[in-house]
Design an enzyme around this catalytic site. Structure first.
Site, PDB file in Angstrom:
ATOM      1  CB  THR A   1      -1.387   0.295   0.776  1.00 34.84           C
ATOM      2  OG1 THR A   1      -1.397  -0.992   0.813  1.00 34.84           O
ATOM      3  CG2 THR A   1      -1.492   1.076   1.428  1.00 34.84           C
TER       4      THR A   1
ATOM      5  CE  LYS B   1      -4.490  -2.085   1.355  1.00 31.80           C
ATOM      6  NZ  LYS B   1      -5.275  -2.899   2.102  1.00 31.80           N
TER       7      LYS B   1
ATOM      8  CE  LYS C   1       2.123   2.216   5.572  1.00 34.37           C
ATOM      9  NZ  LYS C   1       1.862   2.336   3.700  1.00 34.37           N
TER      10      LYS C   1
END
Length: 277
Positions: free
Chosen positions: A96, A173, A244
């Site tokens: 990701t 995502k 993140k």
């Protein structure tokens, strides 16, 4: 299955994905920065290599499952990686990272005749073992056709094609992870209010997440089960990944001049949780 697949990154998710490939009959060359993490795979027949480039076969497929933008870029730009992958080679990138970085990496591959396919994963190690992963992917069509059997062998119960424009699957995502983090934080707050007003949070959860009521979703059910054991616990306190990914989501929105007030609030909450961990 005669093809040897390179696997780079053997963390909590990379390890079970590689195991699934071995079980499906694929030969593997594996690399991990902490070499000892490859030992279970070596015991099952994988070949361990000492450099990322040694996991790459000319014109073959190499899979990376790494932390973020910098770690993926460092592998791609490491000595000999792109040259060894070469014409016809495919880099199946499952991390990701930012859509901006995926486009940069895809352009670098194209300069060497290889192809970058993005396929970030929804689901953790338990879902990988149970073959219950959901995987959006994007990239050139012929390359996607070539890697689809690998994605299924890794545990993809749902593999969804988002076209040939690299960055689209990564955006899916980030959007999905933003919604997952939002659900976790909302659940913690809601169940805490219920408990502190004398209502059994487990009963609330059972009613609201059991089909056919309002939220019969694995995300609400899974996070809720953990939260009812401790309604004061932060659902993501043990992981740096949510912060993140929410940060990446916010930065991606900023690039198209969209405001994300909920994402900013989530970032503040996650930083506070991280500070207390």
């Amino acid at each position: 299955m005669n093809e040897t697949i390179g696997c780079i990154g053997l963390g909590n998710l990379g390890l079970p994905l590689a195991r699934n490939l071995l079980k499906a009959g694929y030969a593997l060359r594996v690399y991990n920065r902490t070499a000892s993490k490859a030992e279970p795979l070596v015991a099952q027949g994988a070949q361990q290599v000492s450099r990322p480039v040694d996991a790459v076969t000319s014109g073959g497929i190499v899979v990376t499952i790494l932390w973020g933008d910098a770690s993926v870029e460092s592998i791609v730009t490491s000595e000999g990686f792109l040259e060894q992958l070469g014409p016809g080679g495919i880099h199946l990138a499952m991390s990701t990272i930012s859509p901006e970085m995926t486009k940069k990496l895809a352009a670098m591959h194209a300069q060497h005749g290889s192809v970058y396919v993005e396929a970030p994963i929804f689901g953790g190690s338990e879902a990988a073992v149970a073959q219950r992963l959901w995987i959006p992917f994007a990239g050139p069509q012929r390359a996607k056709e070539r890697v689809r059997p690998l994605l299924k062998a890794m545990g993809g119960q749902g593999i969804v094609d988002f076209g040939e424009e690299v960055g689209a699957a990564t955006l899916v995502k980030l959007v999905g992870n933003f919604l997952i983090v939002s659900a976790g934080q909302s659940l913690r707050e809601a169940l805490s209010v219920a408990e502190n007003n004398g209502v059994d949070p487990k009963a609330v959860l059972d009613m609201l997440t059991t089909a056919p009521t309002l939220f019969p979703s694995p995300i609400y059910q899974g996070h809720g089960k953990r939260i009812v054991e401790d309604t004061q616990a932060a659902p993501f306190r043990q992981s740096k990944i949510p912060l993140k990914d929410v940060t990446l989501f916010t930065k991606t929105a900023q690039q198209v001049e969209l405001s994300t007030p909920i994402a900013h609030l989530l970032s503040d909450l996650l930083r506070s949780d991280e500070a207390r961990a």
